[in-house]
Design an enzyme around this catalytic site. Sequence first.
Site, short mmCIF file in Angstrom:
data_model
loop_
_atom_site.label_atom_id
_atom_site.label_comp_id
_atom_site.label_asym_id
_atom_site.label_seq_id
_atom_site.Cartn_x
_atom_site.Cartn_y
_atom_site.Cartn_z
N LYS A 87 11.50 31.07 -29.59
CA LYS A 87 12.65 30.50 -29.47
C LYS A 87 13.64 31.34 -29.16
O LYS A 87 13.93 32.47 -29.96
CB LYS A 87 12.88 29.73 -30.83
C1 E4P Z 1 15.88 22.67 -33.64
O1 E4P Z 1 15.27 23.32 -32.88
C2 E4P Z 1 17.19 22.82 -33.89
O2 E4P Z 1 17.25 24.12 -34.72
C3 E4P Z 1 17.55 21.85 -34.93
O3 E4P Z 1 17.19 20.45 -34.64
C4 E4P Z 1 19.12 21.61 -35.29
O4 E4P Z 1 19.28 20.64 -36.11
P1 E4P Z 1 20.69 20.46 -36.85
O5 E4P Z 1 21.85 20.29 -35.87
O6 E4P Z 1 20.70 19.18 -37.47
O7 E4P Z 1 20.84 21.71 -37.75
#
Ligand code: E4P
Length: 218
Positions: A87
């Site tokens: 990622k």
């Molecule tokens: C996923 O890859 C993201 O890091 C995550 O969905 C962020 O979610 P949030 O905005 O609820 O922290």
Amino acid sequence: MKFFIDTANLAEIQEANDLGVLDGVTTNPSLMAKEGVTGKQNILDHYVKICNIVDGDVSAEVVSTDFAGMVKEGEELAALHKNIVVKVPMIKDGVKAIKYFSQKGIKTNCTLVFSSGQAILAAKAGATYVSPFVGRLDDVSTDGLALIEQMVQIYQNYDFETQILAASVRHVMHLVQCAEIGADVVTCPLNVITGLLKHPLTDIGLEKFLADYKKGNA
Ligand code: E4P
């Protein structure tokens, strides 16, 4: 449509996996910290534990912000397990790193995407997944789902192979609307996945069926 769970909590990952509908996992440094997983080796070990629960793609985020650092970290993460997806944040060196990983056959998830322009760049660089953050856009009075809609259209126009992974999905209607629009993947907490089960008429109907069965078989 693929379902990914957005957590580093092993019990929740196991529960979603046991439901039989889980296709993968996304994590981020905040989610790892929330589970008290700190220190490089513990973090790497935790990714392996997640990979041993779920037979699907597991996003592991780099914390470097320069090209060389991201490449070093990403290669180390990818070597942990065949299902690891590196990622990478949507920044200049991140785009270069995604291109590098795609040429090496290493899967990537381009994260922190908040505009269609960024989504085009991620696809051009060869990202496997792109993560637009629906809920965080909604948090700042911007329509997160409108971004998903625009991205689906753009990716269709050019047959981009990058999969749209709707992230920061906070409730059931976000998930349902992402499905309606045609996002390839949603990632969300366990309560959103299990929230799909709920309907009061199901509970009322089941109660009546069981009561009638009991009466007839008393
Ligand atoms: C996923 O890859 C993201 O890091 C995550 O969905 C962020 O979610 P949030 O905005 O609820 O922290």
